[in-house]
Design a protein around this motif. Sequence first.
Motif, PDB file in Angstrom:
ATOM      1  N   THR A  69      44.170  31.280  53.215  1.00 49.47           N
ATOM      2  CA  THR A  69      43.466  32.482  52.772  1.00 49.47           C
ATOM      3  C   THR A  69      44.334  33.279  51.814  1.00 49.47           C
ATOM      4  O   THR A  69      43.862  33.727  50.760  1.00 49.47           O
ATOM      5  CB  THR A  69      43.116  33.364  53.988  1.00 49.47           C
ATOM      6  N   ILE A  70      45.612  33.411  52.162  1.00 51.25           N
ATOM      7  CA  ILE A  70      46.515  34.163  51.294  1.00 51.25           C
ATOM      8  C   ILE A  70      46.744  33.423  49.984  1.00 51.25           C
ATOM      9  O   ILE A  70      46.677  34.007  48.900  1.00 51.25           O
ATOM     10  CB  ILE A  70      47.860  34.411  52.012  1.00 51.25           C
ATOM     11  N   LEU A  71      46.959  32.115  50.099  1.00 51.61           N
ATOM     12  CA  LEU A  71      47.198  31.329  48.884  1.00 51.61           C
ATOM     13  C   LEU A  71      46.009  31.423  47.936  1.00 51.61           C
ATOM     14  O   LEU A  71      46.174  31.576  46.727  1.00 51.61           O
ATOM     15  CB  LEU A  71      47.442  29.863  49.244  1.00 51.61           C
ATOM     16  N   GLN A  72      44.788  31.335  48.495  1.00 47.43           N
ATOM     17  CA  GLN A  72      43.600  31.427  47.644  1.00 47.43           C
ATOM     18  C   GLN A  72      43.503  32.797  46.987  1.00 47.43           C
ATOM     19  O   GLN A  72      43.056  32.919  45.847  1.00 47.43           O
ATOM     20  CB  GLN A  72      42.325  31.129  48.441  1.00 47.43           C
ATOM     21  N   ALA A  73      43.931  33.824  47.736  1.00 47.72           N
ATOM     22  CA  ALA A  73      43.909  35.179  47.166  1.00 47.72           C
ATOM     23  C   ALA A  73      44.843  35.244  45.969  1.00 47.72           C
ATOM     24  O   ALA A  73      44.478  35.775  44.910  1.00 47.72           O
ATOM     25  CB  ALA A  73      44.305  36.206  48.218  1.00 47.72           C
ATOM     26  N   ILE A  74      46.035  34.645  46.101  1.00 51.39           N
ATOM     27  CA  ILE A  74      46.973  34.680  44.970  1.00 51.39           C
ATOM     28  C   ILE A  74      46.430  33.849  43.806  1.00 51.39           C
ATOM     29  O   ILE A  74      46.509  34.248  42.648  1.00 51.39           O
ATOM     30  CB  ILE A  74      48.369  34.167  45.391  1.00 51.39           C
ATOM     31  N   ASN A  75      45.834  32.684  44.143  1.00 56.56           N
ATOM     32  CA  ASN A  75      45.188  31.875  43.105  1.00 56.56           C
ATOM     33  C   ASN A  75      44.175  32.698  42.341  1.00 56.56           C
ATOM     34  O   ASN A  75      44.127  32.681  41.115  1.00 56.56           O
ATOM     35  CB  ASN A  75      44.432  30.708  43.760  1.00 56.56           C
ATOM     36  N   GLY A  76      43.335  33.402  43.103  1.00 58.36           N
ATOM     37  CA  GLY A  76      42.281  34.202  42.490  1.00 58.36           C
ATOM     38  C   GLY A  76      42.838  35.290  41.605  1.00 58.36           C
ATOM     39  O   GLY A  76      42.375  35.492  40.488  1.00 58.36           O
ATOM     40  N   VAL A  77      43.867  35.980  42.092  1.00 58.35           N
ATOM     41  CA  VAL A  77      44.421  37.090  41.318  1.00 58.35           C
ATOM     42  C   VAL A  77      45.116  36.575  40.062  1.00 58.35           C
ATOM     43  O   VAL A  77      45.012  37.175  38.986  1.00 58.35           O
ATOM     44  CB  VAL A  77      45.378  37.937  42.181  1.00 58.35           C
ATOM     45  N   SER A  78      45.777  35.415  40.156  1.00 60.43           N
ATOM     46  CA  SER A  78      46.449  34.917  38.950  1.00 60.43           C
ATOM     47  C   SER A  78      45.425  34.441  37.919  1.00 60.43           C
ATOM     48  O   SER A  78      45.620  34.629  36.721  1.00 60.43           O
ATOM     49  CB  SER A  78      47.450  33.815  39.292  1.00 60.43           C
ATOM     50  N   PHE A  79      44.336  33.854  38.385  1.00 53.60           N
ATOM     51  CA  PHE A  79      43.277  33.481  37.450  1.00 53.60           C
ATOM     52  C   PHE A  79      42.666  34.747  36.836  1.00 53.60           C
ATOM     53  O   PHE A  79      42.352  34.794  35.646  1.00 53.60           O
ATOM     54  CB  PHE A  79      42.208  32.648  38.169  1.00 53.60           C
ATOM     55  N   ALA A  80      42.544  35.791  37.673  1.00 49.49           N
ATOM     56  CA  ALA A  80      42.017  37.070  37.183  1.00 49.49           C
ATOM     57  C   ALA A  80      42.894  37.619  36.072  1.00 49.49           C
ATOM     58  O   ALA A  80      42.397  38.173  35.085  1.00 49.49           O
ATOM     59  CB  ALA A  80      41.919  38.070  38.330  1.00 49.49           C
ATOM     60  N   ALA A  81      44.211  37.453  36.212  1.00 50.23           N
ATOM     61  CA  ALA A  81      45.113  37.954  35.177  1.00 50.23           C
ATOM     62  C   ALA A  81      44.827  37.270  33.848  1.00 50.23           C
ATOM     63  O   ALA A  81      44.788  37.909  32.795  1.00 50.23           O
ATOM     64  CB  ALA A  81      46.566  37.711  35.600  1.00 50.23           C
ATOM     65  N   LEU A  82      44.584  35.960  33.899  1.00 49.54           N
ATOM     66  CA  LEU A  82      44.271  35.227  32.679  1.00 49.54           C
ATOM     67  C   LEU A  82      42.928  35.691  32.106  1.00 49.54           C
ATOM     68  O   LEU A  82      42.795  35.931  30.903  1.00 49.54           O
ATOM     69  CB  LEU A  82      44.229  33.729  32.970  1.00 49.54           C
ATOM     70  N   LEU A  83      41.931  35.813  32.992  1.00 49.82           N
ATOM     71  CA  LEU A  83      40.601  36.230  32.536  1.00 49.82           C
ATOM     72  C   LEU A  83      40.654  37.613  31.906  1.00 49.82           C
ATOM     73  O   LEU A  83      39.969  37.892  30.933  1.00 49.82           O
ATOM     74  CB  LEU A  83      39.611  36.241  33.706  1.00 49.82           C
ATOM     75  N   PHE A  84      41.506  38.464  32.457  1.00 52.47           N
ATOM     76  CA  PHE A  84      41.603  39.814  31.902  1.00 52.47           C
ATOM     77  C   PHE A  84      42.074  39.765  30.455  1.00 52.47           C
ATOM     78  O   PHE A  84      41.572  40.495  29.599  1.00 52.47           O
ATOM     79  CB  PHE A  84      42.533  40.695  32.742  1.00 52.47           C
ATOM     80  N   LEU A  85      43.048  38.890  30.168  1.00 50.02           N
ATOM     81  CA  LEU A  85      43.560  38.791  28.797  1.00 50.02           C
ATOM     82  C   LEU A  85      42.421  38.497  27.823  1.00 50.02           C
ATOM     83  O   LEU A  85      42.344  39.068  26.744  1.00 50.02           O
ATOM     84  CB  LEU A  85      44.605  37.673  28.691  1.00 50.02           C
ATOM     85  N   LEU A  86      41.540  37.589  28.228  1.00 53.13           N
ATOM     86  CA  LEU A  86      40.459  37.181  27.344  1.00 53.13           C
ATOM     87  C   LEU A  86      39.342  38.232  27.315  1.00 53.13           C
ATOM     88  O   LEU A  86      38.837  38.590  26.250  1.00 53.13           O
ATOM     89  CB  LEU A  86      39.914  35.844  27.836  1.00 53.13           C
ATOM     90  N   ALA A  87      38.972  38.724  28.490  1.00 49.78           N
ATOM     91  CA  ALA A  87      37.819  39.622  28.580  1.00 49.78           C
ATOM     92  C   ALA A  87      38.119  40.992  27.985  1.00 49.78           C
ATOM     93  O   ALA A  87      37.224  41.633  27.432  1.00 49.78           O
ATOM     94  CB  ALA A  87      37.391  39.768  30.039  1.00 49.78           C
ATOM     95  N   SER A  88      39.373  41.444  28.068  1.00 50.39           N
ATOM     96  CA  SER A  88      39.669  42.780  27.552  1.00 50.39           C
ATOM     97  C   SER A  88      39.443  42.827  26.044  1.00 50.39           C
ATOM     98  O   SER A  88      38.885  43.786  25.516  1.00 50.39           O
ATOM     99  CB  SER A  88      41.098  43.173  27.899  1.00 50.39           C
ATOM    100  N   GLY A  89      39.837  41.762  25.341  1.00 47.07           N
ATOM    101  CA  GLY A  89      39.612  41.721  23.897  1.00 47.07           C
ATOM    102  C   GLY A  89      38.127  41.697  23.574  1.00 47.07           C
ATOM    103  O   GLY A  89      37.653  42.412  22.700  1.00 47.07           O
TER     104      GLY A  89
END
Lengths: 286, 316
Positions: free
Chosen positions: A4-24
């Motif tokens: 559960t914790i590992l998936q949470a970190i996976n999700g947040v790190s993917f979110a960081a990448l998505l933020f880079l793209l979506a913010s622009g």
Amino acid sequence: MTSTILQAINGVSFAALLFLLASGFTLSFGLMRVVNMAHGAYYLLGGYVGLTLAEQTGSFAVAILGGGAAIVVLGYLVDRFLIRRTGENHLAQVLLTVGLAFVIGDVALAIWGGDNLKVPVPPFLRGAVELPGGVYYPKYRFVLIFFGALVFAVLWILYRKTQIGAVVRAGVDDREQVSATGINIDRLFVMTSGLASFLAGMAGVVGGAFLTLYPGAEWEILVFALVVVIVGGLGSLEGAMVGALIVGLLDAYGRWLLPEFSYFVLFGPIALLMLFRPRGLFGTEH
Amino acid sequence: MDRSRVTVVIVVLAAALALPFYAGPFWMGLATQIIIFGLLALSVDLLLGHTGLFSLCHASFFAVAAYTTAILQVRYGTPTVFAAPAGVLAGTLLALVFGIAVRTRGVYFILITIALGFIVWGVAYRWSSFTGGDNGVTNVPFPSIGPLAVTSHLQYYYLVLAIVMLCALGYRMLVSSPFGLGLRGIKASESRMRSLGYRTALHLYVAFVLSGALASLAGVLYVYYNRFVNPVTGSFQISVEVALMAIVGGSGTIIGPFIGSGVLLGLRNWVSSFFELHAAVMGVVFIATVLWAPDGLVGLARRLRKRRTGIRKDPA
């Protein structure tokens, strides 16, 4: 529990990448009312350019900056000579930029081929970190979370606390009024679109180091970015951040718990959200 | 309908009916494909040309219908008489659900339909135990109802032509009915239609579902032609290409989407025979259409004709 914790970190790190793209994407829509569907192609091309640079120079930093810079040049030309001619016709913009994405994708395929390519990561980012509780996690994805947070902080300060940010926010609310006060709105547009392009190209290099680069990746990542923007609300920086976290976590848990229906887990709640808040969490009337 | 349009319709129909007498199997296959994708483009245009909503999820209805029919026929041996209507029904049910997208307008509608379209693609791709994943469903037989069975591509071509002609006729009745005129009114000014007492949201929802049903029918016709369906059928690329077909041909007309389908599929077949970057060429067509022919070929022809007759009427 550990998973559960590992998936949470996976999700947040993917979110960081998505933020880079979506913010622009969200900023260029907010200010210029431009829907740029070539954003995914920018991501892929930036990644490929970064990959080549990393292989030539051996430096990850050069790859990130070079990948971003290449897309800034491309994005400027596209804005100046193509998108500007569509005015505010979103339908035309979508068709035009989808066409552009086809061209970029096909040319990239001819140059870099159809295999999955991975941007090499510098040695100090390889390996795993030990988290409290004896959980090991890839160092790279862990650092990515901090990188995403850093970019958010920089963008937020730029947008909310500086004069130029204030002008951009004013432009989002009422473009004609800003123009009438003697501010060169064109220069503002060029800067914002340059920033968006840079973020997309940089995201390609950063993402290419763990998701790999391959033909079709441009559409997969674009859809995630679009969903982030729909959830957060077009034109909102905070919305992009919250949206990225929601989408990243839904995706990580969806893939883990219901692998065959992970797309459904991701998009289903978004369809529901749309029923109650068609403009997203932070969206305003456009 | 003025005389020149009647002439065009008669010429096109005569050419379509006589096609098998002068075209070989390759061209027959292409023609069948053009007619089927023309129908799909027509379904997109019911929204685009008549209500102004730009949907990018129509490949979903197309694909869900194709998958349903294919799976029923191949895996459960269901006869065509049930499998084909079930396909149309499944696609239409999906349209009933996706119809919630009409709560939004403009750019939000575009983005949300893209996202919805990807659900279908993603499920088709990942739910491989049911859909066959990347390999899809293969060996779909020709349709047959009782003693009536299609046994050749030629027969199937005529069957498709007949069905699509009936659809075009029905479509024409629909768009000139009070309902269709109501849709045009919404396109021109939704707020005015609302203040006149029209339930515009319901109008749009019904139009969306009808359009999805038409796309589903195209999907069923496609799977019997192609005899195989995989996730590509439901991909974003298909959705956006059929929208381009409607625009290239001429949005808001009936013949337009078919012309667009012919132009695009013909071009792709021709280009891919000698040039490897055919996806890039399609991309250039997108860009060129937006920049130089936003009203499509029908619009271009109309503009040229107006210019010509304008010169002719000029006394000098």
